[in-house]
Design an enzyme around this catalytic site. Structure first.
Site, mmCIF file in Angstrom:
data_model
loop_
_atom_site.group_PDB
_atom_site.id
_atom_site.type_symbol
_atom_site.label_atom_id
_atom_site.label_comp_id
_atom_site.label_asym_id
_atom_site.label_seq_id
_atom_site.Cartn_x
_atom_site.Cartn_y
_atom_site.Cartn_z
ATOM 1 N N GLU A 141 41.432 39.297 43.644
ATOM 2 C CA GLU A 141 41.402 40.549 44.397
ATOM 3 C C GLU A 141 41.185 41.743 43.478
ATOM 4 O O GLU A 141 41.818 41.860 42.422
ATOM 5 C CB GLU A 141 42.721 40.732 45.151
ATOM 6 C CG GLU A 141 42.820 42.056 45.908
ATOM 7 C CD GLU A 141 44.242 42.529 46.088
ATOM 8 O OE1 GLU A 141 44.442 43.743 46.190
ATOM 9 O OE2 GLU A 141 45.160 41.680 46.105
ATOM 10 N N SER A 165 41.658 46.305 48.244
ATOM 11 C CA SER A 165 42.104 46.057 49.619
ATOM 12 C C SER A 165 41.836 47.315 50.423
ATOM 13 O O SER A 165 42.157 48.418 49.968
ATOM 14 C CB SER A 165 43.598 45.732 49.676
ATOM 15 O OG SER A 165 43.863 44.415 49.268
ATOM 16 N N ARG A 218 41.283 45.840 36.755
ATOM 17 C CA ARG A 218 40.636 44.589 37.153
ATOM 18 C C ARG A 218 39.117 44.709 37.065
ATOM 19 O O ARG A 218 38.430 43.714 36.813
ATOM 20 C CB ARG A 218 41.097 44.184 38.553
ATOM 21 C CG ARG A 218 42.571 43.805 38.557
ATOM 22 C CD ARG A 218 42.988 43.007 39.767
ATOM 23 N NE ARG A 218 44.363 42.527 39.614
ATOM 24 C CZ ARG A 218 44.946 41.648 40.400
ATOM 25 N NH1 ARG A 218 44.275 41.131 41.425
ATOM 26 N NH2 ARG A 218 46.187 41.260 40.182
ATOM 27 N N ARG A 238 54.145 49.555 39.140
ATOM 28 C CA ARG A 238 54.772 48.564 40.018
ATOM 29 C C ARG A 238 55.657 47.632 39.198
ATOM 30 O O ARG A 238 55.276 47.202 38.110
ATOM 31 C CB ARG A 238 53.713 47.759 40.763
ATOM 32 C CG ARG A 238 52.897 48.616 41.729
ATOM 33 C CD ARG A 238 51.882 47.815 42.499
ATOM 34 N NE ARG A 238 51.039 48.694 43.301
ATOM 35 C CZ ARG A 238 49.964 48.301 43.968
ATOM 36 N NH1 ARG A 238 49.602 47.024 43.936
ATOM 37 N NH2 ARG A 238 49.249 49.155 44.672
#
Length: 426
Positions: free
Chosen positions: A351, A354, A393, A264
């Site tokens: 986060e 999702s 993460r 990304r």
């Protein structure tokens, strides 16, 4: 993508739903574009009917010896043919204009999604576990401090080689990242019933259009010189496994997972999370995708959330689940749950997963359907996607939550079989 017929029949409801997402009313504009398309198609149909009739009259005129009338009709047919040829090109343009206008409009939120503008309006659904209590007096360190001191995270060399937002992992930290990914993919395939897929990391534009990254979010993608794109998430190739397909009902639900690198550009994140591994250009993620019948998709969302939660539960990490508000949801989602893991080094929740249900929004863009067992008609499938979970993460969370006062990292028990029995990184 939307069904323009549905918009015609539900224009007010369509605009109210868009307003919840902060978008301007669009039904009238879309209907006007469709009116132009319909009107033009009617003219083409009328021209084709006249062409057919004139062609028959030519034969009659020639049969009766009226050569002058026959020539008039021949000239008329030639003009109609030219009009139809030009009109077909105009029809393609009008169809493209309507599709382009609809392609940048986000999915409509479900009725139970909280209305809000940004992450501050998200609603906490539940919390799992407790924040860790450390047996040392100083404040917990952030992952990059611990990783650099252990010699397992090298940001400086990565920056020289590739620029910002990259890292080189070494030694047992690199092995820990690999262990996390293998643990996740094993859990989802062996316990949760997902089928493992190893997809391409380069795709053409069509799959990205199908899942909604194009055309609206092109700046967030890395495009190669060969008109390929590096995948921003394995959601793209996994969801597109059913692109253009008509599935049998007994093939549903279809559940697939992949552990891949993702890429990304972070175009809208300048200045955010520039230290450490939280926001990287290249990262690993274990993706979950489900393809279901419409009546099953909401239950599947809850199931998918549970699968992602199980990863954190087995790792012994404290987290909370948030229901995203209308202003914070992704472009293609109708409802989204975020899992936010506790990072003691940051003293904050971040986060880590999702999970979203998209309804038939992506299926319409991909033309993905199934045929019910008792029907000859086809129905668009519903699609869901979720992180199960973000490996980088998860690495951050393990490093920060399992840190010791001497700078070592205790390896969670569930990962030790993947680490050759290693109990501590030091």
């Amino acid at each position: 993508m939307f069904d323009i017929r549905w918009i015609r029949e539900n224009a007010d409801a369509f605009d109210r739903a868009l307003a919840k997402r902060g978008y301007e009313a669009s039904a009238a504009r879309l209907i006007a574009l469709d009116d132009s398309r319909r009107s033009h198609i009617t003219k083409l149909q009328e021209a084709q009917e006249r062409r057919n009739a004139a062609s028959k009259e030519i034969g009659k005129a020639k049969g009766s010896g009226d050569d002058a009338r026959a020539q008039e009709l021949i000239d008329e047919v030639a003009k109609i043919k030219a009009f139809i040829q030009a009109g077909e090109e105009e029809e393609r343009k009008l169809v493209a204009d309507l599709e382009a206008a609809m392609a940048v409009i986000p999915n409509l939120p479900l009725d139970d999604v909280p209305v809000g503008e940004d992450e501050d309006d998200n609603v906490r659904l539940k919390t799992h576990g407790e924040k860790p209590v450390f047996q040392f007096n100083e404040a917990p360190r952030e992952h990059y401090e611990l990783g650099e001191k252990l010699g397992g995270m090298d940001f400086a060399t990565a920056a020289r080689q590739s620029g910002s937002r990259f890292v080189i992992l070494k030694g047992q930290i690199a092995r820990l990242e690999r262990a996390l990914g293998q643990f996740m993919i094993d859990l989802h395939t062996q316990e949760h019933g997902y089928t493992e897929v190893s997809p391409p990391l380069l795709v053409h534009g069509d799959p990205l259009y199908g899942t909604g990254q194009l055309p609206k979010f092109g700046e967030d993608l890395f495009k190669t010189t060969t008109d390929h794109y590096l995948i921003p998430t394995a959601e793209v190739p996994l969801t597109n496994l059913v692109s253009g397909e008509i599935l049998a009902e007994d093939q549903l639900p279809l559940r697939v997972t992949a552990l891949t690198y993702c890429f990304r550009s972070e175009a809208g994140s300048a200045g955010r999370d520039t230290r450490g591994m939280l926001r990287q250009h290249q990262f690993q993620k274990c993706e979950l995708v489900s393809i279901t019948r419409p009546e099953e998709s909401l239950d599947e969302l809850e199931r998918m959330l549970g699968c992602a939660e199980k990863v954190l539960q087995k790792l012994g990490l404290h987290y909370r689940v948030m229901t995203l508000c209308t202003g914070d949801m992704g472009f293609g989602a109708r409802k989204t749950y975020d899992i936010e893991v506790w990072l003691p080094g940051q003293d904050a929740y971040r986060e880590i997963s999702s999970c979203s249900v998209c309804g038939d929004f992506q299926a319409r863009r991909m033309n993905a359907r199934y045929r019910p067992a008792d029907s000859k008609q086809t129905v668009h499938v519903h699609t869901l996607n979720g992180s199960g979970i973000a490996v980088g993460r998860a690495l951050i969370a393990v490093v920060e939550n399992y840190q010791n006062g001497d700078g070592t990292i205790t390896v969670p028990e569930v990962l030790r079989p993947y680490m050759g029995g290693l109990e501590k990184i030091g």
